[in-house]
Every structure is written in structure tokens, then in C-alpha cells.
Design an enzyme around this catalytic site. Structure first.
Site, PDB file in Angstrom:
ATOM      1  N   LYS A  13       3.593 -15.683   1.859  1.00  0.00           N
ATOM      2  CA  LYS A  13       3.512 -16.346   0.544  1.00  0.00           C
ATOM      3  C   LYS A  13       4.951 -16.599   0.123  1.00  0.00           C
ATOM      4  CE  LYS A  13       0.979 -17.697  -2.992  1.00  0.00           C
ATOM      5  NZ  LYS A  13       0.222 -18.950  -2.916  1.00  0.00           N
TER       6      LYS A  13
ATOM      7  N   ASP B 106      -5.305  -7.203   5.583  1.00  0.00           N
ATOM      8  CA  ASP B 106      -6.524  -6.473   5.218  1.00  0.00           C
ATOM      9  C   ASP B 106      -7.615  -7.479   4.824  1.00  0.00           C
ATOM     10  OD1 ASP B 106      -8.320  -4.588   4.421  1.00  0.00           O
ATOM     11  OD2 ASP B 106      -7.098  -3.725   2.817  1.00  0.00           O
TER      12      ASP B 106
ATOM     13  N   ASP C  34      -2.986 -18.335   1.123  1.00  0.00           N
ATOM     14  CA  ASP C  34      -4.159 -19.005   0.524  1.00  0.00           C
ATOM     15  C   ASP C  34      -4.659 -20.113   1.455  1.00  0.00           C
ATOM     16  OD1 ASP C  34      -1.661 -20.030  -0.050  1.00  0.00           O
ATOM     17  OD2 ASP C  34      -2.076 -20.520  -2.140  1.00  0.00           O
TER      18      ASP C  34
ATOM     19  N   TYR D 215       0.823  -1.216   0.000  1.00  0.00           N
ATOM     20  CA  TYR D 215       0.000   0.000   0.000  1.00  0.00           C
ATOM     21  C   TYR D 215       0.858   1.267   0.000  1.00  0.00           C
ATOM     22  CZ  TYR D 215      -3.997  -2.976   1.177  1.00  0.00           C
ATOM     23  OH  TYR D 215      -4.977  -3.929   1.176  1.00  0.00           O
TER      24      TYR D 215
ATOM     25  N   ASP E  38     -10.907  -9.057   7.347  1.00  0.00           N
ATOM     26  CA  ASP E  38     -12.306  -8.915   6.925  1.00  0.00           C
ATOM     27  C   ASP E  38     -12.982 -10.286   6.822  1.00  0.00           C
ATOM     28  OD1 ASP E  38     -12.340  -6.228   6.912  1.00  0.00           O
ATOM     29  OD2 ASP E  38     -12.668  -5.975   4.762  1.00  0.00           O
TER      30      ASP E  38
END
Ligand code: NAD
Length: 371
Positions: free
Chosen positions: A195, A251, A227, A145, A255
Site C-alpha cells: 500500500k 492474512d 486493494d 501484529y 483467506d
């Protein structure tokens, strides 16, 4: 010395649920014999209204917060302010600058579901007979970000856009220490999510996690690819204790955790800065949900997310762990007794629908019986 906090109720349901949270804070401070010095300040749409749309984050609010041990935040925003210039809109103009000003790099979001509320979770109930309680620790100020270069240009007559995921080892160490310390206060299990089969930042993340783990021999750490973590959260959330991960993965996973918990009205969150010498953090504590304009002003919002934000504040910024435990136990007892605000009410046998103030009164009553 009293603990000093700033209270920023904000907009919509913020002030309604904050009233309940402050009553609970007052009750535990008496019961556990500590003093709170609090001052209330304007933020968000309320600040815009008071300053003739000059700012959603008045200087006086920042200055008071600089002198405090923690910020107890309600929520900001609503249709009234949605058409203002983006930089002064409540969330962008108040929340993000507050995080930046105070260097709040660690976001803690519990995704939990009490045993009595598993029917509200989209996870198959037979998989979570005792509910679940996962804590996501997300790095908040680094990663893709904020990485440079980012942008857009034409290459060979075709638009190309690019972002850069970058992490310094020190940033990874900082967030891992927060996560290990959080795990020490819980079930002492930490899952580091990355990852590392594809991303260079994740390889550094994993190496660093293994190094930091040596300093916390009581905590069992494992690694999951992101994942797989997303899958485990819907398959067996009760197998997880604390997750730690970088900004983008956190993020999305936090959620997902809010979703599987079943109700936004139950979920607090914390954003923490650097640890102090005593192991506590300056932090900002707020519900995971927003200002809920659809139900604001009706006195029917669920105050539990705000009440549990107080519990997190007591745990991570004020060092009043017994008071935090008592609040958590009182909330659980209240839910176990069948009392439900509208967001939780299903009409099932044993449930009673109540409003915000009644939920507050029930928590206060259970607090006096809580361990
Ligand atoms: P929201 O979280 O406010 O509401 C989503 C749904 O959840 C609504 O139906 C709402 O009634 C319900 N809900 C949320 N909290 C609840 C509670 N405590 N009790 C009962 N029901 C509850 O999200 P939204 O509708 O997308 O956003 C509304 C406003 O809030 C917007 O202006 C948005 O910008 C702002 N917002 C602020 C924050 C924050 O202050 N941190 C976070 C998210 C959204």
C-alpha cells in the site's frame, strides 16, 4: 542420508488424513529412491490428554522436531479443549509456539482450483475455464501484529487504541527471497502487494522488492496495491502466479484465496524458516483447514490437503522435486477421474462419492501412472 521428519497428527481428522499422507510419502520414497526417517509425536489436544492437561506441546515433540528437516503437521483443536486456559489451548499453546521456536517467518498458501472443480469456486466459471493456481507468500512474524508500541490509553477523556506497523529492511529481504525462489520453481511471475501510496512500511517494501528483483532476472515482478490485489483475485485469479506480501495483508488475502478455491479440504500450507546453504528450508507443513470436529471419526474427510502438504514438504524442505510433481499429478488425475470426498461431491454426472481411505487408494493408484 535419509530425510528426517517429525509427524504430528494432532486431533480430529488430523490422524485420519495423516495416515493417507504417510502412505503416499512411503510410495514416492520407494519410487524415487530416497529414504525417510520419521517419528510420530503428540501435539494439541492429544498431548493435553496424554499429559493430564499439562501442555499441548510436550518438550519431547520440540526436541524431536529440532533434529528433523521438516515437521508434517495434521491439525489441532476441538470442543473438548475449548474451555481450558487460553495459553494451553491447542492452537495457541502448540501451533504459535512451534512457529516461534523454529523462526518460521514465511507462510506459503496455495490458492488453487483444479479445472474439474471450478464449479465449487464462487468465482464465475467462465472467468476461470482452466481453474487457477496462485501461491500467497506471507510474512508471518513482523508487521502490525507484533510492532511496538501497541496498546490502549485515555487521551482527553477518550479511550484510544493503537498498533504499530514496523518492518526492518532485512525482514522484507528475507521474505522476498523466499517468494522469488518459489516463483523460480513455478511460472516465474511475482506480484509484490503493498500500500505504497499510503504506508511508509510499504514504500520501504517496494524499494526493497525492486532491489531484490535484480538478483532474479528470470522472474518478472510487478506491484499491486493491496486493494487492487483483492479485486484481481476475484476477477482474474488465473492471471496471478505468486503473490508476496506483509503479515496483515497476507492474512486477509490468503483467506480470500482459500475461499475462491472452493474447498478447504484441498489446500495445503507451509511455514518456512531461514533458507539453508543448499537452498532448502526447515518447514512445517499442514492443511489450511482445521481439525473439522463435525466430521472427525467418520473416515470421510478429504485427505488431499494433507497429501499436498507432503508434496510441499518434498519441494521446499527435502529437495525431492520429482516426487512432489508426481504427487501433484496423481491428485489432479484422481480429481479428473470424478472421485470426490463429501466436501467436493455435488452429485453431478461423472462424480463418485468416496471416503478418506478410498481417496488415498485412488491417489496411490494414480501415483504409479504419474509422470
Ligand atoms: P475447520 O477447518 O476445522 O472446519 C471448517 C469446515 O470445513 C467444517 O465443516 C469441516 O468439516 C470442513 N473441512 C475442513 N477440512 C476438511 C477436510 N479435509 N475434508 C472435508 N471437510 C473439511 O475449521 P473450524 O470448524 O473453524 O475449527 C475446528 C477446530 O480446528 C477448532 O478447534 C479450531 O481451533 C481448529 N483449527 C485448527 C487449525 C490448525 O490446526 N492449524 C486451523 C484452523 C482451525
Amino acid at each position: 542420508m535419509p530425510h528426517t521428519i517429525t509427524v504430528l497428527p494432532g486431533d480430529g481428522i488430523g490422524p485420519e488424513v495423516m495416515d493417507v499422507a504417510l502412505e503416499v510419502l512411503d510410495a514416492v520414497s520407494t519410487r524415487f529412491d530416497f529414504e525417510i526417517s520419521s517419528s510420530t509425536h503428540l501435539v494439541g489436544g492429544a498431548a493435553l490428554d496424554a499429559t493430564n492437561n499439562e501442555t499441548p506441546l510436550p518438550r519431547e515433540t520440540i526436541e524431536a522436531s529440532e533434529k528433523a528437516d521438516a515437521i508434517l503437521f495434521g491439525s489441532v483443536g476441538g470442543p473438548k479443549w475449548e474451555n481450558l486456559a487460553p495459553e494451553i489451548q491447542p492452537e495457541r499453546g502448540a501451533l504459535l509456539p512451534l512457529r516461534k521456536h523454529f523462526g518460521l517467518f514465511a507462510n506459503l498458501r496455495p490458492g488453487s482450483c483444479l479445472p474439474a472443480l471450478t464449479h465449487a469456486s464462487p468465482v464465475k466459471n467462465e472467468l476461470i475455464p482452466n481453474g487457477f493456481d496462485v501461491l500467497c507468500v506471507r510474512e508471518l512474524t513482523g508487521g502490525i501484529y507484533f510492532g511496538e508500541p501497541k496498546g490502549r490509553e485515555d487521551r482527553n477523556d477518550e479511550p484510544v487504541a493503537f498498533d504499530t506497523m514496523v518492518y526492518k529492511k532485512s525482514e522484507i529481504e528475507n521474505i522476498l527471497h523466499v517468494a522469488f525462489k518459489a516463483a523460480m520453481g513455478r511460472d516465474k511471475r511475482l506480484t509484490s502487494v503493498d500500500k505504497a501510496n499510503v504506508l511508509a512500511t510499504s514504500v520501504l517494501w517496494r524499494e526493497t522488492a525492486n532491489e531484490v528483483a535484480v538478483q532474479y532476472p528470470e522472474v518478472t515482478m510487478d506491484h499491486l496495491y493491496v486493494d487492487n490485489a483483492a479485486m484481481q483475485l476475484v476477477k482474474r485469479p488465473d492471471s496471478l502466479d505468486v503473490l508476496v506480501t506483509e503479515n496483515l495483508f497476507g492474512d486477509i488475502l490468503s483467506d480470500e484465496m482459500a475461499m475462491i478455491s472452493g474447498s478447504l479440504g484441498m489446500l495445503p500450507s507451509a511455514s518456512l524458516g531461514e533458507a539453508k546453504n543448499n537452498g532448502l528450508y526447515f518447514g512445517m507443513y499442514e492443511p489450511s483447514g482445521g481439525s473439522a470436529p463435525d466430521i472427525a471419526g467418520q473416515g470421510i474427510a478429504n485427505p488431499i490437503a494433507q497429501v499436498l502438504s507432503v508434496s510441499m514438504m518434498l519441494r521446499y524442505s527435502l529437495g525431492e522435486t520429482a516426487a512432489a510433481d508426481a504427487i501433484d499429478a496423481a491428485v489432479q488425475a484422481t480429481i479428473d477421474s470424478g472421485l470426490r470426498t463429501g466436501d467436493l461431491f455435488t452429485g453431478a454426472e461423472g462424480e463418485t462419492k468416496i471416503n478418506t481411505a478410498e481417496m488415498g487408494a485412488a491417489i496411490l493408484k494414480n501415483l504409479s501412472y504419474a509422470p
